[in-house]
Design an enzyme around this catalytic site. Structure first.
Site, PDB file in Angstrom:
ATOM      1  N   GLY A  46      32.932  33.943  45.465  1.00 49.19           N
ATOM      2  CA  GLY A  46      33.507  33.154  46.543  1.00 49.19           C
ATOM      3  C   GLY A  46      34.442  34.010  47.370  1.00 49.19           C
ATOM      4  CD  GLN A  51      39.817  35.689  48.943  1.00 51.40           C
ATOM      5  OE1 GLN A  51      38.883  34.903  49.043  1.00 51.40           O
ATOM      6  NE2 GLN A  51      39.980  36.456  47.882  1.00 51.40           N
ATOM      7  CB  CYS A  91      41.467  35.865  42.784  1.00 55.67           C
ATOM      8  SG  CYS A  91      41.614  35.740  44.574  1.00 55.67           S
ATOM      9  CG  LEU A  92      36.525  38.955  45.220  1.00 50.13           C
ATOM     10  CD1 LEU A  92      35.623  38.686  46.409  1.00 50.13           C
ATOM     11  CD2 LEU A  92      35.994  40.118  44.391  1.00 50.13           C
ATOM     12  CG  HIS A 133      39.823  30.318  43.562  1.00 48.77           C
ATOM     13  ND1 HIS A 133      40.358  30.932  42.457  1.00 48.77           N
ATOM     14  CD2 HIS A 133      39.792  31.277  44.528  1.00 48.77           C
ATOM     15  CE1 HIS A 133      40.648  32.195  42.736  1.00 48.77           C
ATOM     16  NE2 HIS A 133      40.309  32.432  43.992  1.00 48.77           N
ATOM     17  CD  GLU A 134      36.967  31.237  47.354  1.00 52.19           C
ATOM     18  OE1 GLU A 134      37.764  31.733  48.181  1.00 52.19           O
ATOM     19  OE2 GLU A 134      36.602  31.841  46.337  1.00 52.19           O
ATOM     20  CG  HIS A 137      41.879  32.183  48.684  1.00 49.85           C
ATOM     21  ND1 HIS A 137      42.868  33.101  48.386  1.00 49.85           N
ATOM     22  CD2 HIS A 137      40.912  32.374  47.753  1.00 49.85           C
ATOM     23  CE1 HIS A 137      42.503  33.803  47.313  1.00 49.85           C
ATOM     24  NE2 HIS A 137      41.318  33.381  46.904  1.00 49.85           N
TER      25      HIS A 137
HETATM   26 NI    NI Z   1      40.198  34.117  45.236  1.00 47.35          NI
END
Ligand code: NI
Length: 177
Positions: A46, A51, A91-92, A133-134, A137
């Site tokens: 995702g 981000q 998470c990235l 989660h997204e 963000h």
């Molecule tokens: Ni994330």
């Protein structure tokens, strides 16, 4: 090479609240393609526009094994939720860290798709976790906001140290969203 670099915690740009997309036009279509390319290259399951320092309410997800089933949500809103579930998240933007997070077990989300058409989606399991989660963000929140302040500080210090002295990139072994 993917178009975007992914911001890393504690970068303050990750804390910006994204604004709604007013019109789903060709530029949004290109943004979606670039987000997908960046997500697949990372690799992650995702990615939210926040981000990559694009403050628009756009996110992409692909939880399929074959990496061929992208979901794109524009201006997503969770309209109902039920239950509670704990799952380990990564998470990235918080590379290398995984923590248990409690979120709603089932959600219904309404959004626009990449053509600008309204969609309603019922999700549970990993997909429900990814969507929550997204959307976090897009609101300037990270999964580390759901864990203890002590753990969050520890992660912050380690990542700040790594950013000063970059180590070789280690291949991710788990799903990161
Ligand atoms: Ni994330």
């Amino acid at each position: 090479m993917p178009k975007f670099d992914i911001l890393t915690f504690p970068d303050p740009r990750l804390r910006k609240k994204a604004r709604p997309v007013e019109q789903v036009d060709a530029s949004i279509g290109r943004l979606v393609d670039d987000l997908l390319e960046t997500m697949y290259a990372a690799p992650g399951v995702g990615l939210a526009a926040t981000q990559v320092n694009v403050p628009l309410r756009v996110l992409v997800i692909d939880i399929s094994e074959e990496r061929d089933n992208p979901v794109c949500l524009i201006n997503p809103t969770i309209v109902s939720s039920a239950g509670a579930e704990q799952m380990e998240e990564g998470c990235l933007s918080v590379p290398g860290f995984f923590e248990m997070v409690t979120r709603s077990e089932r959600i219904r989300v309404e959004a626009l798709d990449r053509n600008g058409d309204p969609l309603s989606l019922d999700a549970d399991g990993l997909l429900a976790v990814c969507i929550q989660h997204e959307i976090d963000h897009l609101d300037g929140k990270l999964f580390v906001d759901h864990i203890s302040a002590l753990k969050r500080q520890r992660i912050r210090r380690k990542l700040e140290k790594e950013q000063r002295h970059p180590a070789p990139v280690v291949q991710q072994r788990r799903d990161v969203i």
